[in-house]
Design an enzyme around this catalytic site. Structure first.
Site, PDB file in Angstrom:
ATOM      1  N   GLU A  82       0.644  -1.466  -0.129  1.00 57.50           N
ATOM      2  CA  GLU A  82      -0.150   0.078   0.275  1.00 57.50           C
ATOM      3  C   GLU A  82       1.071   1.417  -0.109  1.00 57.50           C
ATOM      4  O   GLU A  82       0.787   2.349   0.870  1.00 57.50           O
ATOM      5  CB  GLU A  82      -1.209   0.130   1.097  1.00 57.50           C
ATOM      6  CG  GLU A  82      -1.938  -1.287   0.925  1.00 57.50           C
ATOM      7  CD  GLU A  82      -2.662  -1.287   2.845  1.00 57.50           C
ATOM      8  OE1 GLU A  82      -3.096  -0.414   3.093  1.00 57.50           O
ATOM      9  OE2 GLU A  82      -3.552  -2.263   2.048  1.00 57.50           O
ATOM     10  N   SER A 106     -46.872 -29.730 -11.730  1.00 56.37           N
ATOM     11  CA  SER A 106     -46.881 -29.394 -10.528  1.00 56.37           C
ATOM     12  C   SER A 106     -47.940 -29.384  -9.536  1.00 56.37           C
ATOM     13  O   SER A 106     -48.441 -31.013 -10.261  1.00 56.37           O
ATOM     14  CB  SER A 106     -46.154 -27.773 -10.897  1.00 56.37           C
ATOM     15  OG  SER A 106     -44.841 -27.659  -9.473  1.00 56.37           O
ATOM     16  N   GLU A 126      -6.614 -10.511  -1.474  1.00 57.52           N
ATOM     17  CA  GLU A 126      -7.095 -10.763   0.217  1.00 57.52           C
ATOM     18  C   GLU A 126      -8.344  -9.954  -0.773  1.00 57.52           C
ATOM     19  O   GLU A 126      -9.175  -9.219  -0.154  1.00 57.52           O
ATOM     20  CB  GLU A 126      -6.552  -8.877   0.642  1.00 57.52           C
ATOM     21  CG  GLU A 126      -5.137  -9.201   0.813  1.00 57.52           C
ATOM     22  CD  GLU A 126      -4.748  -7.376   1.802  1.00 57.52           C
ATOM     23  OE1 GLU A 126      -5.308  -6.787   2.086  1.00 57.52           O
ATOM     24  OE2 GLU A 126      -2.953  -8.020   1.383  1.00 57.52           O
TER      25      GLU A 126
HETATM   26  C1  XIL Z   1      -6.042  -6.872   8.336  1.00 59.38           C
HETATM   27  C2  XIL Z   1      -6.473  -7.965   9.024  1.00 59.38           C
HETATM   28  O1  XIL Z   1      -7.419  -8.456   8.829  1.00 59.38           O
HETATM   29  C3  XIL Z   1      -6.524  -7.296   9.948  1.00 59.38           C
HETATM   30  O2  XIL Z   1      -7.567  -7.867  11.166  1.00 59.38           O
HETATM   31  C4  XIL Z   1      -5.820  -5.729  10.726  1.00 59.38           C
HETATM   32  O3  XIL Z   1      -6.745  -5.308  12.050  1.00 59.38           O
HETATM   33  C5  XIL Z   1      -5.925  -4.878   9.612  1.00 59.38           C
HETATM   34  O4  XIL Z   1      -5.347  -5.662   8.609  1.00 59.38           O
HETATM   35  N1  XIL Z   1      -4.593  -4.773   3.464  1.00 59.38           N
HETATM   36  C6  XIL Z   1      -3.654  -5.459   4.295  1.00 59.38           C
HETATM   37  C7  XIL Z   1      -4.280  -6.021   5.354  1.00 59.38           C
HETATM   38  O5  XIL Z   1      -2.988  -5.796   3.740  1.00 59.38           O
HETATM   39  O6  XIL Z   1      -2.976  -6.705   5.692  1.00 59.38           O
HETATM   40  C8  XIL Z   1      -5.105  -6.177   5.998  1.00 59.38           C
HETATM   41  O7  XIL Z   1      -5.898  -6.884   6.759  1.00 59.38           O
HETATM   42  C9  XIL Z   1      -6.702  -5.598   5.008  1.00 59.38           C
HETATM   43  C10 XIL Z   1      -6.026  -4.319   4.533  1.00 59.38           C
END
Ligand code: XIL
Length: 754
Positions: A161, A657, A272
Site C-alpha cells: 500500500e 406441478s 486479499e
Molecule cells: C487487516 C487484518 O485483516 C485485520 O485483522 C487488521 O486489524 C488490519 O489489517 N490490507 C492488507 C491487510 O494488506 O494486511 C489488511 O489486513 C487488510 C487490508
C-alpha cells in the site's frame, strides 16, 4: 404446535413431488476449490490462530485451499514490536501448520505504513530517523523474517500500500505520503525488495495494493513497478488485494487492471479477496456495518455475479495469475465483520451454496464460448420492442432504461450500465429451450420488463421470454384448422363466487351440432392460473397441430383456476406460520433463481368455504375446496353447456406441478369421475394407491430431465408391471418449466380416450 405438526405432515406428503422439482439432499463436499482450480491457480486463504487450531476449521482449510497467508501474524509490528525484540510465536504456528500440511505459505507483509512498529522510522521523540538508520532497521527486520521462513514461504508481499489513492491532484506525490516516503522517497520501496531478495533469492517478491482496479491508481501502481523494473529492482509480481464490493469495480476495470499488470510482471496474485455487500471502497471501510441481517437475495445475486466475473477473468489470465487468496476463512473471521457477508463461507463455516458452486464448479467450456451476435427479439415481446433478445445459442440479452438505478437484475442475469446509460447484460449460460418467466429487480424492487408481454406465473403477472426450441413445430401456429378457446363463467355455490374457465373446443366442434367429445380437465401449477395453459402453454395450438396431423381424435380441454393460492400462500398466517417447502423458482437459465419471486401475504379467509375445507395452510394446496368446485360444479356445467361424452371413460384429469398434485388427490378421492390421469412434473402414482379403483384407462407421468426423472421412469415401470396402461415421459434438457409441460401434453394427448 398444531400448525407445526400440520406443516410437517403436509411436507411429508410433498416429498415425492419435491423430488420432481429436482431438489436433492445435499451431498457432502469431498473436493474443494483448490482441486477444481488445479490447472489454473492456487486458491489461498488468510488465517488467524483460531482457524489453525479448531478441528472443523482445519478440515475446511485443508479441503479448500492450497496456499495460506497469515492475516496479521507476519506483519512488521506483530513480529518485531520493538527494535530487536522478535515475537515469533504466532507466525511460527502458522508456518508449522503449512509445513505439516504441505500447504504453501504467502508471506504478508514486510514493509507497510500500518501495523508497523514506529521504531523502524522514528526516534523516541517522534522525529523521523535519518535515511541510513531507517534502512538499517528495515534491512534487519526484513532479513530476519525472510530468513526464518524461507523454507516454507514461496512469495512475499514486500511492500504494501505505498501508492496514493485517487484522486491525486497535480503537484501531489503519486505515492502515499508515509513516514517512510518522507524519509527516503520512492527509494525505500526499491531497498525493501533488494533486502528481501538478498535473504531469499528464490522467493517471488510482490508489490501489493488495494483499489488496484481504479484506473488512476492502477496506472500509478503500473508506473511504480515499471520504474522499479527499469532500475533493476527484483520485483516479480503485483498483488491485487481484491477488497471489492457488490457494485464495483466493474468487470471491465478488473480485466483492464489484470491486463495492465500482466504487461509488466509475470506473476499476478489476488491477495486479499472479499466482496462486501455494500458500497464501501478501498480505504474507507465501515466495519461490521449494519444490523445482523439476512443479505437480500438480489444482493446475493450481485455478489455472486461479482465473484463469478472475477474468477472468470482470472481463469482467462491464468498464464499470469498464480494464486487467488480469500481474505479470511469465513464471514465470522472477516476483518470487515460478519455483517458485511463478504466471503463464500458463512459465519458457521458453511458454504453459501449458490455462490460457492458458481465459483468452484465453473464450466470450462463456457469460458471459451464466443457469443454470436445474431440476437433477435423474443416472440413474447410487446409489439415493437427489441429487447429482450435471444440468439441462436440460446443466450438472452436484456436492455433496460433505468437511468437512476444502482442495480438492475433481469431474471438471474445481473445487468451493467453501458456507455449509452442503458443497463444491458447477456445471460452467463444458454437458457433452456422454451418459455421462461422472469422479472426485473431494480435496487431491490420487483418490476416487469416493459419489453415483454405479461404471463401469470409465480403468483403474479411476470415478464416472459421464449427461447426457440429444436422441436418447436408442435406448438408453432400453422395454417391448419384452429379450434377456439372461449372464456366461460360458472357460478360456484361452494365458494359463493363466479368462477372462470377457458374451454378449448376443437376445429370441428362448431361444424357439427351432434358430435360429442371427450374432455380433458387440465390444471396449471402453483404459480399459474387458468390463463397459463393457453397463453404460455399454447395448449390450443398443440391440440390443433395434433388434430391436423392425425395424431389424436379431437377432444375438449377445460382449464380453470385450481385455487392453488386461495388459502395456501406463504405468509397467509403472518410471519410465524410454518408454510413448508416452496416450489422452485423458474429462471431463464433453467437453474434455480437467485431472486425469489414476490409473494404478497394475503389475509387468511375468515370463514370455512361451504362444502370445502377451511382455507389456509400447507394442506390447502391439496385440500382447498377445489375438488368440490371441479367435480360438483364445473364438470356439471361443462357437461350441460358443451357437447361432451359425459362419462368416466371420456373424462381425463391432468395437471402440471401442483396441478399434478391436485390431480393425484382428486382422481383418488373421486375414482368414479376420471378414466385417465396425467401428472406433469407433479408426482407419481403407485399400484398400491390404485388397487381399489376400477377401470383406469390410462396414466401419464412426465417431467423434465432436470427434475429427477428416475422417479418417473421407476413409477411408470411399476405401473406397467402391475398391468396398467401407463406411460412415463422425460423431456430432455428441460426443468420445471413450461417447455416440459408443453411436451408432456403433446406426448400425453395421443394416449387419451383410446
Ligand atoms: C487487516 C487484518 O485483516 C485485520 O485483522 C487488521 O486489524 C488490519 O489489517 N490490507 C492488507 C491487510 O494488506 O494486511 C489488511 O489486513 C487488510 C487490508
Amino acid at each position: 404446535m398444531k400448525k407445526l405438526l400440520f406443516a410437517i405432515c403436509a411436507l411429508a406428503m410433498c416429498i415425492p413431488a419435491l423430488a420432481q422439482f429436482g431438489q436433492r439432499a445435499p451431498q457432502p463436499i469431498t473436493n474443494g476449490m483448490k482441486d477444481t482450480y488445479k490447472d489454473y491457480f492456487m486458491i489461498g486463504v488468510a488465517v488467524n490462530q483460531r482457524n489453525i487450531s479448531t478441528p472443523e476449521q482445519i478440515a475446511l482449510i485443508k479441503r479448500e485451499f492450497n496456499s495460506i497467508t497469515a492475516e496479521n501474524d507476519m506483519k512488521p509490528q506483530p513480529t518485531e514490536p520493538r527494535k530487536g525484540e522478535f515475537n515469533w510465536e504466532n507466525a511460527d504456528k502458522i508456518a508449522n501448520f503449512c509445513r505439516e500440511n504441505g500447504i504453501k505459505l504467502r508471506g504478508h507483509c514486510l514493509m507497510w505504513h500500518s501495523q508497523v512498529g514506529t521504531w523502524i522510522y522514528q526516534d523516541e521523540k517522534g522525529n523521523l530517523l535519518p535515511k541510513e538508520e531507517f534502512y538499517a532497521n528495515m534491512k534487519h527486520h526484513i532479513q530476519a523474517v525472510v530468513n526464518r521462513y524461507k523454507d516454507v514461504v514461496y512469495a512475499w508481499d514486500v511492500v504494501n500500500e505505498a501508492v496514493a489513492d485517487s484522486p491525486v491532484r497535480p503537484g501531489q506525490p503519486e505515492l502515499r505520503n508515509s513516514p517512510m516516503y518522507q524519509i527516503a522517497g520512492e527509494e525505500f520501496i526499491y531497498k525493501a525488495f533488494e533486502y528481501a531478495h538478498e535473504a531469499d533469492p528464490n522467493a517471488l517478491l510482490f508489490y501489493n495494493d488495494y483499489n488496484e482496479c481504479d484506473p488512476g491508481k492502477r496506472d500509478r501502481i503500473a508506473g511504480l513497478i515499471t520504474r522499479m523494473k527499469a532500475a533493476g529492482v527484483p520485483v516479480h509480481g503485483i498483488g491485487m488485494q481484491g477488497h471489492y464490493n457488490i457494485y464495483s469495480p466493474s468487470a471491465e476495470d478488473i480485466e483492464a487492471a489484470v491486463e495492465k499488470y500482466a504487461s509488466i510482471v509475470d506473476h499476478i496474485h489476488v491477495t486479499e479477496l472479499d466482496i462486501r455487500v455494500n458500497t464501501d471502497q478501498g480505504g474507507a471501510l465501515r466495519f461490521n456495518q449494519g444490523e445482523t441481517r439476512q443479505v437480500a437475495s438480489w444482493e446475493q445475486s450481485l455478489q455472486q455475479d461479482q465473484y463469478e466475473n472475477l474468477f472468470r477473468i482470472m481463469r482467462k489470465h491464468a498464464d499470469k495469475v498464480d494464486c487467488v487468496t480469500f481474505w479470511n476463512l469465513s464471514d465470522r473471521d472477516s476483518w470487515l465483520g460478519a455483517n458485511n457477508s463478504p466471503l463464500l463461507f458463512d459465519a458457521n463455516y458453511q458454504p453459501k451454496m449458490a455462490m460457492y458452486n458458481a465459483v468452484k464448479n465453473f464450466d470450462p467450456a463456457q469460458d471459451n464460448i464466443v457469443i454470436k451476435e445474431d440476437f433477435v427479439p423474443s416472440t413474447k415481446n410487446q409489439p415493437g420492442q427489441l429487447y429482450p433478445m435471444v440468439n441462436s445459442q440460446r443466450y438472452i440479452r436484456y436492455r433496460i432504461d433505468a437511468p437512476k438505478a444502482t442495480s438492475v437484475i433481469a431474471g438471474s442475469t445481473v445487468l451493467h450500465k453501458d456507455a449509452d446509460g442503458y443497463w444491458t447484460g447477456t445471460s452467463k449460460t444458454p437458457a433452456d429451450e422454451g418459455f421462461h418467466y422472469y422479472h426485473l429487480t431494480i435496487d431491490g424492487g420487483t418490476f416487469n420488463d416493459p419489453g415483454t408481454l405479461n404471463y401469470y406465473g409465480s403468483t403474479r403477472w411476470e415478464s416472459g421470454i421464449e427461447v426457440p426450441a429444436h422441436d418447436q413445430a408442435f406448438y408453432t401456429e400453422r395454417d391448419v384448422p384452429h379450434g377456439k378457446v372461449e372464456e366461460v363463467l360458472f357460478w360456484s355455490k361452494s365458494t359463493n363466487q363466479l368462477r372462470r374457465a377457458f374451454v378449448y373446443t376443437p376445429p370441428t366442434y362448431d361444424a357439427s351440432k351432434k358430435t360429442k367429445y371427450p374432455v380433458l380437465y387440465l390444471q396449471h401449477g402453483w404459480g399459474e392460473n387458468e390463463y397459463g395453459w393457453s397463453n404460455q402453454g399454447h395448449a390450443n395450438i398443440i391440440m390443433d397441430n395434433l388434430i391436423a396431423d392425425g395424431k389424436i381424435e379431437p377432444f375438449i380441454v377445460v382449464m380453470t383456476y385450481g385455487m392453488t393460492n386461495e388459502g395456501f400462500r406463504p405468509g397467509a398466517f403472518g410471519p410465524t406460520a410454518v408454510t413448508g417447502p416452496e416450489p422452485p423458482i423458474p429462471t431463464a437459465t433453467g437453474a434455480p433463481a437467485a431472486v425469489a419471486p414476490t409473494r404478497p401475504a394475503v389475509p387468511a379467509p375468515a370463514a370455512p368455504a361451504a362444502g370445502g375445507q377451511r382455507a389456509g395452510g400447507m394442506g390447502m394446496m391439496m385440500n382447498n375446496g377445489f375438488e368440490t368446485v371441479l367435480v360438483d360444479e364445473l364438470i356439471p356445467y361443462i357437461d350441460s353447456h358443451f357437447r361432451t361424452k359425459a362419462d368416466k371413460a371420456h373424462r381425463a384429469m391432468a395437471g402440471l406441478s401442483m396441478g399434478g398434485m391436485e390431480t393425484h388427490t382428486i382422481t383418488l378421492a373421486r375414482p368414479e369421475v376420471f378414466g385417465y390421469y396425467g401428472l406433469l412434473s407433479g408426482g407419481t402414482y403407485t399400484p398400491d394407491e390404485l388397487k381399489d379403483i376400477k377401470d383406469i384407462k390410462g396414466i401419464f407421468m412426465g417431467c423434465g430431465s432436470k427434475e429427477g426423472p428416475d422417479n418417473i421412469r421407476n413409477a411408470a415401470k411399476a405401473l406397467q408391471d402391475a398391468g396398467y396402461n401407463a406411460k412415463g415421459y422425460v423431456s430432455e434438457g428441460t426443468a420445471h418449466e413450461f417447455q416440459t409441460w408443453r411436451r408432456c401434453l403433446y406426448e400425453m394427448a395421443p394416449m387419451l380416450f383410446k
